[in-house]
Design a protein around this motif. Structure first.
Motif, short mmCIF file in Angstrom:
data_model
loop_
_atom_site.label_atom_id
_atom_site.label_comp_id
_atom_site.label_asym_id
_atom_site.label_seq_id
_atom_site.Cartn_x
_atom_site.Cartn_y
_atom_site.Cartn_z
N GLU A 118 -1.77 25.74 4.30
CA GLU A 118 -1.25 25.17 5.55
C GLU A 118 -0.59 23.83 5.30
O GLU A 118 0.51 23.55 5.80
N ALA A 119 -1.26 22.97 4.49
CA ALA A 119 -0.69 21.65 4.21
C ALA A 119 0.58 21.76 3.40
O ALA A 119 1.55 21.02 3.62
N GLU A 120 0.62 22.71 2.46
CA GLU A 120 1.81 22.86 1.63
C GLU A 120 2.96 23.38 2.47
O GLU A 120 4.11 22.95 2.31
N ALA A 121 2.69 24.29 3.37
CA ALA A 121 3.75 24.81 4.23
C ALA A 121 4.29 23.73 5.16
O ALA A 121 5.47 23.72 5.52
N GLN A 122 3.42 22.80 5.55
CA GLN A 122 3.86 21.74 6.45
C GLN A 122 4.90 20.84 5.82
O GLN A 122 5.83 20.40 6.49
N LEU A 123 4.78 20.56 4.54
CA LEU A 123 5.70 19.66 3.86
C LEU A 123 6.61 20.40 2.88
O LEU A 123 7.20 19.76 1.99
N ARG A 124 6.73 21.70 3.04
CA ARG A 124 7.58 22.46 2.11
C ARG A 124 9.03 21.95 2.21
O ARG A 124 9.57 21.84 3.31
N GLY A 125 9.61 21.68 1.07
CA GLY A 125 10.97 21.15 1.04
C GLY A 125 11.03 19.64 0.90
O GLY A 125 12.11 19.08 0.71
N LEU A 126 9.89 18.96 0.95
CA LEU A 126 9.87 17.50 0.83
C LEU A 126 9.85 17.09 -0.64
O LEU A 126 9.11 17.64 -1.45
N VAL A 127 10.68 16.14 -0.98
CA VAL A 127 10.64 15.48 -2.29
C VAL A 127 10.38 14.01 -2.01
O VAL A 127 11.24 13.31 -1.49
N LEU A 128 9.18 13.56 -2.35
CA LEU A 128 8.76 12.20 -2.03
C LEU A 128 8.87 11.33 -3.28
O LEU A 128 8.43 11.71 -4.36
N LEU A 172 5.06 14.19 11.23
CA LEU A 172 6.43 13.74 11.49
C LEU A 172 7.35 14.06 10.32
O LEU A 172 8.49 14.49 10.51
N LEU A 173 6.87 13.85 9.10
CA LEU A 173 7.67 14.18 7.93
C LEU A 173 7.93 15.68 7.86
O LEU A 173 9.02 16.12 7.47
N GLY A 174 6.92 16.47 8.20
CA GLY A 174 7.10 17.92 8.18
C GLY A 174 8.18 18.35 9.15
O GLY A 174 9.04 19.19 8.82
N GLN A 175 8.16 17.81 10.38
CA GLN A 175 9.21 18.13 11.34
C GLN A 175 10.58 17.65 10.86
O GLN A 175 11.59 18.35 11.01
N PHE A 176 10.58 16.48 10.26
CA PHE A 176 11.83 15.90 9.77
C PHE A 176 12.44 16.76 8.66
O PHE A 176 13.65 17.01 8.64
N GLY A 181 0.79 -1.22 0.00
CA GLY A 181 0.00 0.00 0.00
C GLY A 181 0.82 1.27 0.00
O GLY A 181 0.32 2.34 0.37
N LYS A 182 2.09 1.19 -0.44
CA LYS A 182 2.93 2.39 -0.41
C LYS A 182 2.45 3.42 -1.43
O LYS A 182 2.53 4.64 -1.17
N SER A 183 1.99 2.99 -2.60
CA SER A 183 1.47 3.95 -3.58
C SER A 183 0.21 4.63 -3.07
O SER A 183 -0.02 5.81 -3.32
N GLN A 184 -0.59 3.87 -2.35
CA GLN A 184 -1.79 4.46 -1.75
C GLN A 184 -1.40 5.49 -0.69
O GLN A 184 -2.01 6.56 -0.59
N LEU A 185 -0.36 5.18 0.08
CA LEU A 185 0.14 6.14 1.05
C LEU A 185 0.73 7.36 0.35
O LEU A 185 0.58 8.49 0.82
N PHE A 186 1.42 7.13 -0.75
CA PHE A 186 2.00 8.22 -1.54
C PHE A 186 0.89 9.19 -1.97
O PHE A 186 1.03 10.41 -1.84
N ASN A 187 -0.22 8.65 -2.46
CA ASN A 187 -1.34 9.49 -2.88
C ASN A 187 -1.99 10.19 -1.70
O ASN A 187 -2.42 11.34 -1.80
N ALA A 188 -2.04 9.49 -0.56
CA ALA A 188 -2.67 10.08 0.62
C ALA A 188 -1.86 11.27 1.11
O ALA A 188 -2.41 12.29 1.54
N LEU A 189 -0.53 11.16 1.07
CA LEU A 189 0.30 12.28 1.49
C LEU A 189 0.20 13.44 0.51
O LEU A 189 0.23 14.61 0.90
N ALA A 190 0.11 13.11 -0.78
CA ALA A 190 0.01 14.16 -1.79
C ALA A 190 -1.37 14.80 -1.80
O ALA A 190 -1.53 15.94 -2.24
N GLY A 191 -2.37 14.08 -1.34
CA GLY A 191 -3.72 14.61 -1.32
C GLY A 191 -4.50 14.38 -2.59
O GLY A 191 -5.69 14.66 -2.65
N VAL A 192 -3.84 13.87 -3.62
CA VAL A 192 -4.49 13.58 -4.91
C VAL A 192 -3.88 12.31 -5.45
O VAL A 192 -2.75 11.96 -5.12
#
Length: 633
Positions: free
Chosen positions: A224-234, A350-354, A167-178
């Motif tokens: 807000e969601a974009e700012a939380q993960l700003r800088g993340l490359v998944l 957690l990813l946002g903090q990381f 289910g990693k691709s499903q998680l990938f989509n869930a984090l991306a929101g689309v």
């Protein structure tokens, strides 16, 4: 879901309204032939900054500054791949104006820079002693650390890795929101890695992973969601247990380049031996840049999720992976369900903090250095004391001195001094008798030659044995490559050593001519001459009396003769006693000169090369200690 950012121009809405096929097509960036028309479609894959002409797509508001800057601005952002969902999902489009801000490189702290410098020095010092295959991993770590250092430090590259059906691709989509990555029952579903970036400036990082432009995405969420993960490359990776070999090769290649990894496991395969033995156990030192997510917990009834999670923690502990619990650094372990969304928010936080910490790249490089150092440890450290003791050096010199006959030469010098003292201070009659006795000995000329040849063969064997012994002692306790180098240095030094010792022995042996005479020798010679004269005078006196030439008087001539006969041996005996000390010193000097000559030759040819190899080993061991951050023992 259709979303348009505040940065979009008003006429963009009109374009989306008039695009009847937008609800069913895949939304792509300029590299994919999305909002860029045919010009972007013709662009080569993986060409960052290749911006399509928006005029061809009817976008009159395209920003020429962004196009000229060549920044990665694919404009999308989500790809609709679930064809069975019909036209309910619209393409999510994001248009950004202006060039991407320049991002500085990651900052490696002082200790990490020192360790990288030490590792570089270590590899350089070891080139002539270790093969390239042994140093390959360390060289790769240095290359990757330098490559990562040149890229953006404001982005953190995180890979989603997992087995088929986890289910990693499903998680990938869930984090991306689309829906970006394809999901489904077909296995394997993910055939190629897909990149999703939450901010601009990550093109060079994705280029480094070898992900083409058509597989790069940008999600659109609220501010807000974009700012939380700003800088993340998944990065959504293919399945690591895929039946397709190329899929596994892509996983292995990208896992070496990303800053962190999120391992997605499911209740059925979380204990899979392949996962633990091939990936988790070898990456145990990377715990600080590792997340382990137990997905699909919605399938577990009651408290089964906690039981499975506890068992997963136990397995990770057996793998040697430190768990980040109670404030300690280590891997983060959590349970969630990408399908229901349970726990997704916690992982996103957690990813946002990381990502906000901006330290993942340095921690990943540090863990890579630790892993390379651990694999190199057997060729640098054995846990035993190494080196050549002074006792071993002295024993080697003694063996060489025995090989050249230093002791025998000293004894011969002592005998020669005594013999000369005897000749100078002995009675004439005794010297005459000894001369006659030595002159009658037969001389064949064969036995001495045969003895000399045997002696030379024995001396050569002693030299070879001495070299073998000292090389074994010098290489004792060293790792195999360095021990071999020490033995080879000893063998090179032993070549021609017997001949050099013979030449030195000839030059440093007894000096030509007779030994030096002490000051009391003339007195002894005069005394011996006086004793001889007394004997001669006494004898002539007696002869004269017998012949009637002189008056008979036996007392005086007999007394003179007795005095000469007794005094001569007494003077010789006294001289012999007096000569023992000087003769011993003379022999010791001769032996010392020969020993020093042999020791100097052995030191120059054997001991100094061995010391150089040992010094080189100590240098690399000290460098290795700096690499691991502590003194190597």
């Amino acid at each position: 879901m259709t979303a348009v950012t505040d940065e979009d121009h008003t006429d963009h809405t009109d374009h989306t309204d008039h695009s009847a096929h937008a609800a069913g097509r895949v939304g792509r960036g300029p590299e994919d032939g999305g909002p860029g028309g045919a010009q972007a479609k013709d662009a080569p894959e993986g060409a960052p900054g290749k911006t399509a002409s928006r005029a061809a797509a009817g976008d009159a508001g395209a920003d020429p500054v962004a196009e000229a800057a060549g920044a990665w601005d694919d404009g999308l952002i989500a790809r609709r791949v679930n064809e069975g969902a019909g036209g309910e999902q619209a393409a999510v489009v994001e248009i950004r104006t202006g060039a991407a801000p320049a991002a500085g490189p990651p900052v490696y702290d002082g200790p990490l820079r020192s360790r990288l410098d030490a590792l570089r020095e270590l590899v350089g010092l070891s080139r002539t002693r270790l093969d390239n295959r042994t140093l390959a991993e360390a060289g790769q770590v240095l290359d990757e650390a330098a490559a990562r250092r040149k890229l953006s430090g404001q982005h953190t590259v995180v890979a989603l890795a997992g087995a088929t059906g986890s289910g990693k691709s499903q998680l990938f989509n869930a984090l991306a929101g689309v829906p970006i990555s394809e999901t489904g029952v077909r296995r394997p579903t993910t055939a190629a890695p897909i990149a999703c970036s939450w901010s601009d400036g990550a093109a060079s990082l994705i280029d480094r992973l070898g992900i083409p432009g058509r597989l790069r995405r940008r999600p659109v969420q609220n501010a807000e969601a974009e700012a939380q993960l700003r800088g993340l490359v998944l990065i959504d990776l293919p399945d690591h247990d895929s039946a397709a070999v190329q899929h596994r090769e892509q996983v292995d290649r990208i896992l070496k380049l990303v800053d962190a990894v999120v391992w997605v496991v499911d209740p059925e395969k979380y204990a899979d031996a392949m996962l633990h033995e091939r990936y988790l156990r070898p990456l145990a030192g990377h715990a600080e840049v590792m997340f382990v997510v137990l997905n699909q917990v919605d399938r577990l009834p009651g408290e089964a999720a906690e039981l499975v999670l506890d068992d997963l923690r136990r397995l990770l502990d057996e793998d040697g992976i430190a768990l980040g619990e109670y404030g300690e650094p280590g891997a983060t372990v959590l349970a969630m369900s990408a399908l229901t969304g349970d726990g997704v928010g916690e992982l996103r936080e957690l990813l946002g903090q990381f990502v906000t910490e901006r330290g993942a790249a340095g921690r990943r490089v540090s863990a890579d250095v630790d892993a390379a150092a651990a694999r190199l440890r057997p060729v640098y450290v054995t846990g035993q004391r190494t080196g050549l003791s002074e006792e071993a050096r002295e024993e080697f010199s003694d063996r060489l001195a025995d090989a050249v006959g230093a002791t025998a030469a000293g004894e011969a010098a002592e005998r020669a001094w005594l013999r000369n003292a005897g000749r100078a201070c002995g009675t004439p009659w005794l010297r005459l008798w000894r001369w006659c006795q030595s002159g009658g000995d037969p001389v064949t000329g064969r036995f001495p030659a045969r003895a000399q040849a045997d002696e030379e063969a024995t001396a050569r064997q002693r030299v070879e044995q001495a070299v073998r012994t000292v090389s074994e002692r010098a290489s004792a306790g060293l790792p195999a490559p360095w021990a071999q180098a020490v033995r080879e240095a000893a063998v090179r030094g032993s070549q021609g050593l017997p001949e050099a010792l013979d030449e030195l022995a000839a030059r440093a042996g007894l000096p030509p001519g007779r030994p030096p005479r002490p000051g009391w020798w003339p007195v002894a010679v005069l005394a011996q001459a006086a004793m001889t004269l007394l004997q001669v005078v006494g004898g002539l006196w007696l002869v004269g009396q017998i012949a009637g030439v002189m008056d008979p008087n036996l007392g005086v001539p007999v007394l003179l003769m007795v005095a000469g006969i007794v005094g001569g041996p007494l003077v010789e005996w006294s001289c012999r006693l007096a000569a023992r000390g000087p003769a011993r010193r003379y022999g010791q000097d001769a032996e010392r000169r020969l020993r020093e000559a042999a020791a100097g030759c052995g030191r120059a040819r054997v001991l100094d090369p061995l010391a150089a190899e040992l010094l080189r080993y100590r240098e690399v061991r000290e460098q290795y200690g700096r690499v691991v951050g502590a003194g190597a023992r």
